[in-house]
Design a protein around this motif. Sequence first.
Motif, PDB file in Angstrom:
ATOM      1  N   UNK A 156       0.581  -1.195  -0.037  1.00  0.00           N
ATOM      2  CA  UNK A 156       0.088   0.153   0.017  1.00  0.00           C
ATOM      3  C   UNK A 156       0.750   1.280  -0.098  1.00  0.00           C
ATOM      4  N   UNK A 157       1.886   1.076   0.699  1.00  0.00           N
ATOM      5  CA  UNK A 157       2.848   2.203   0.592  1.00  0.00           C
ATOM      6  C   UNK A 157       4.122   1.456   0.867  1.00  0.00           C
ATOM      7  N   UNK A 158       5.024   1.774   0.008  1.00  0.00           N
ATOM      8  CA  UNK A 158       6.405   1.197   0.044  1.00  0.00           C
ATOM      9  C   UNK A 158       7.362   2.216   0.769  1.00  0.00           C
ATOM     10  N   UNK A 159       7.961   1.621   1.946  1.00  0.00           N
ATOM     11  CA  UNK A 159       8.905   2.227   2.842  1.00  0.00           C
ATOM     12  C   UNK A 159      10.182   1.494   2.816  1.00  0.00           C
ATOM     13  N   UNK A 160      10.392   0.611   1.796  1.00  0.00           N
ATOM     14  CA  UNK A 160      11.640  -0.391   1.934  1.00  0.00           C
ATOM     15  C   UNK A 160      12.772   0.678   1.321  1.00  0.00           C
ATOM     16  N   UNK A 161      13.944   0.485   1.891  1.00  0.00           N
ATOM     17  CA  UNK A 161      15.113   1.216   1.361  1.00  0.00           C
ATOM     18  C   UNK A 161      15.645   0.912  -0.115  1.00  0.00           C
ATOM     19  N   UNK A 162      15.032  -0.201  -0.692  1.00  0.00           N
ATOM     20  CA  UNK A 162      15.411  -0.322  -2.082  1.00  0.00           C
ATOM     21  C   UNK A 162      13.843  -0.194  -2.491  1.00  0.00           C
ATOM     22  N   UNK A 163      12.917   0.796  -2.548  1.00  0.00           N
ATOM     23  CA  UNK A 163      11.759   1.016  -3.029  1.00  0.00           C
ATOM     24  C   UNK A 163      12.166   1.735  -4.648  1.00  0.00           C
ATOM     25  N   UNK A 164      11.313   1.293  -5.566  1.00  0.00           N
ATOM     26  CA  UNK A 164      11.505   2.177  -6.824  1.00  0.00           C
ATOM     27  C   UNK A 164      11.590   3.680  -6.659  1.00  0.00           C
ATOM     28  N   UNK A 165      12.516   4.287  -7.197  1.00  0.00           N
ATOM     29  CA  UNK A 165      13.011   5.545  -6.949  1.00  0.00           C
ATOM     30  C   UNK A 165      13.920   6.186  -6.351  1.00  0.00           C
ATOM     31  N   UNK A 166      14.157   5.029  -5.078  1.00  0.00           N
ATOM     32  CA  UNK A 166      15.445   5.413  -4.330  1.00  0.00           C
ATOM     33  C   UNK A 166      16.900   5.251  -4.674  1.00  0.00           C
ATOM     34  N   UNK A 167      17.512   5.854  -4.027  1.00  0.00           N
ATOM     35  CA  UNK A 167      19.209   5.819  -4.465  1.00  0.00           C
ATOM     36  C   UNK A 167      19.837   4.509  -3.658  1.00  0.00           C
ATOM     37  N   UNK A 168      20.386   3.625  -4.620  1.00  0.00           N
ATOM     38  CA  UNK A 168      21.158   2.567  -3.840  1.00  0.00           C
ATOM     39  C   UNK A 168      22.473   3.048  -3.908  1.00  0.00           C
ATOM     40  N   UNK A 169      22.823   3.621  -2.641  1.00  0.00           N
ATOM     41  CA  UNK A 169      24.050   4.062  -2.295  1.00  0.00           C
ATOM     42  C   UNK A 169      24.754   3.242  -1.234  1.00  0.00           C
ATOM     43  N   UNK A 170      25.755   2.416  -1.731  1.00  0.00           N
ATOM     44  CA  UNK A 170      26.192   1.505  -0.833  1.00  0.00           C
ATOM     45  C   UNK A 170      27.942   1.116  -1.354  1.00  0.00           C
ATOM     46  N   UNK A 171      28.553   1.625  -0.557  1.00  0.00           N
ATOM     47  CA  UNK A 171      30.132   1.528  -1.107  1.00  0.00           C
ATOM     48  C   UNK A 171      30.676   0.261  -1.438  1.00  0.00           C
ATOM     49  N   UNK A 172      30.191  -0.652  -0.639  1.00  0.00           N
ATOM     50  CA  UNK A 172      30.433  -2.264  -0.884  1.00  0.00           C
ATOM     51  C   UNK A 172      30.015  -2.627  -2.493  1.00  0.00           C
ATOM     52  N   UNK A 174      29.677  -1.783  -6.140  1.00  0.00           N
ATOM     53  CA  UNK A 174      29.884  -0.780  -7.164  1.00  0.00           C
ATOM     54  C   UNK A 174      29.252  -0.443  -8.139  1.00  0.00           C
ATOM     55  N   UNK A 175      28.253  -1.374  -8.569  1.00  0.00           N
ATOM     56  CA  UNK A 175      27.250  -1.357  -9.695  1.00  0.00           C
ATOM     57  C   UNK A 175      26.411   0.070  -9.603  1.00  0.00           C
ATOM     58  N   UNK A 176      26.680   0.835 -10.446  1.00  0.00           N
ATOM     59  CA  UNK A 176      26.111   2.184 -10.600  1.00  0.00           C
ATOM     60  C   UNK A 176      24.954   2.200 -11.811  1.00  0.00           C
ATOM     61  N   UNK A 177      24.936   1.081 -12.796  1.00  0.00           N
ATOM     62  CA  UNK A 177      24.216   0.834 -13.972  1.00  0.00           C
ATOM     63  C   UNK A 177      24.090  -0.604 -14.172  1.00  0.00           C
ATOM     64  N   UNK A 178      22.944  -1.137 -13.917  1.00  0.00           N
ATOM     65  CA  UNK A 178      22.850  -2.574 -14.364  1.00  0.00           C
ATOM     66  C   UNK A 178      22.011  -3.344 -13.239  1.00  0.00           C
ATOM     67  N   UNK A 179      21.938  -4.641 -13.463  1.00  0.00           N
ATOM     68  CA  UNK A 179      21.464  -5.654 -12.353  1.00  0.00           C
ATOM     69  C   UNK A 179      22.189  -5.799 -10.938  1.00  0.00           C
ATOM     70  N   UNK A 180      21.422  -5.760 -10.038  1.00  0.00           N
ATOM     71  CA  UNK A 180      21.908  -6.054  -8.667  1.00  0.00           C
ATOM     72  C   UNK A 180      21.293  -7.041  -8.072  1.00  0.00           C
TER      73      UNK A 180
END
Length: 272
Positions: A156-172, A174-180
């Motif tokens: 009903x409401x997506x509060x996940x850290x990996x919701x659509x539109x969120x930034x995946x900022x994780x030093x470990x 390295x993928x900035x473009x592609x599938x994770x």
Amino acid sequence: MSFLPWLVGLQFLISGLSKSIDARYFFRFVSNLRLVPRIFVPTICIIVIGVEWALAFAIFFSTCDSLVFATAIGALVFFSVGTVLLYVIRNHSYCGCYGPSLSLSPLQSISINVLSIVILIGCWNESPCQSSFLQPALIGSIVGIFLSGRSAQKPLFDLSPIRIGAQLVEESIPMKHGFVVFLTSDCQGCDDWLPTLEFLQQRQMSYTIVTPQQTPTSLKRFTPIAHIPRDRFFHLIGTPPVMLFVQNSRILHRWLDVPTQKELESLHERSK
């Protein structure tokens, strides 16, 4: 009646609400524990959510302190014992008590439960009931079950850290473009993703596998593989397996089930 029990009611309400706005997350969490056959998981989860909503409404709107408090204490003890067993037997570093929006460690979860039990015992009142607790409890459970049914397929409401539109900022990672792709060595259904990884590798699509421990044997033929701390891993995704598609570190797509090869090819071509 002291306002302190309302804090316990608020705890049950937050716990029930966080699960019922994204019931699929809770289904996956329980399913991955492999404690019961998967066919029974939705029913068990909805019962748990209904009980939490029922207790919240009963504490807020009922004057039957002894009956309601005794039931609430029993539920808190049951949930605490379950959290301890998950930590000891399965080495779970998060409790899954509050859905994807709030990740608590077992110690934090149990500490809150113990404090709530102390509050209820301290405010115990043996005076006769002035109103039935069944009506507010029934209303609460109906609300929780209704919301869970609505969110069984989509939050009903997506509060996940990996919701659509969120930034995946994780030093470990390295993928900035592609599938994770987030996988573990023992998650239920992770082996079903091996053909998808083979497809990504054969088509030379950019991807990164993320695991919280040493590389599982079944994944050693795939590269690259990133490792992040177990606590951080489960805080990000809750329950594996999960696959994301990111562009400039922004999450554009998320899969909880194995995607089709046609879907992956189409997305890859459009993103060029």
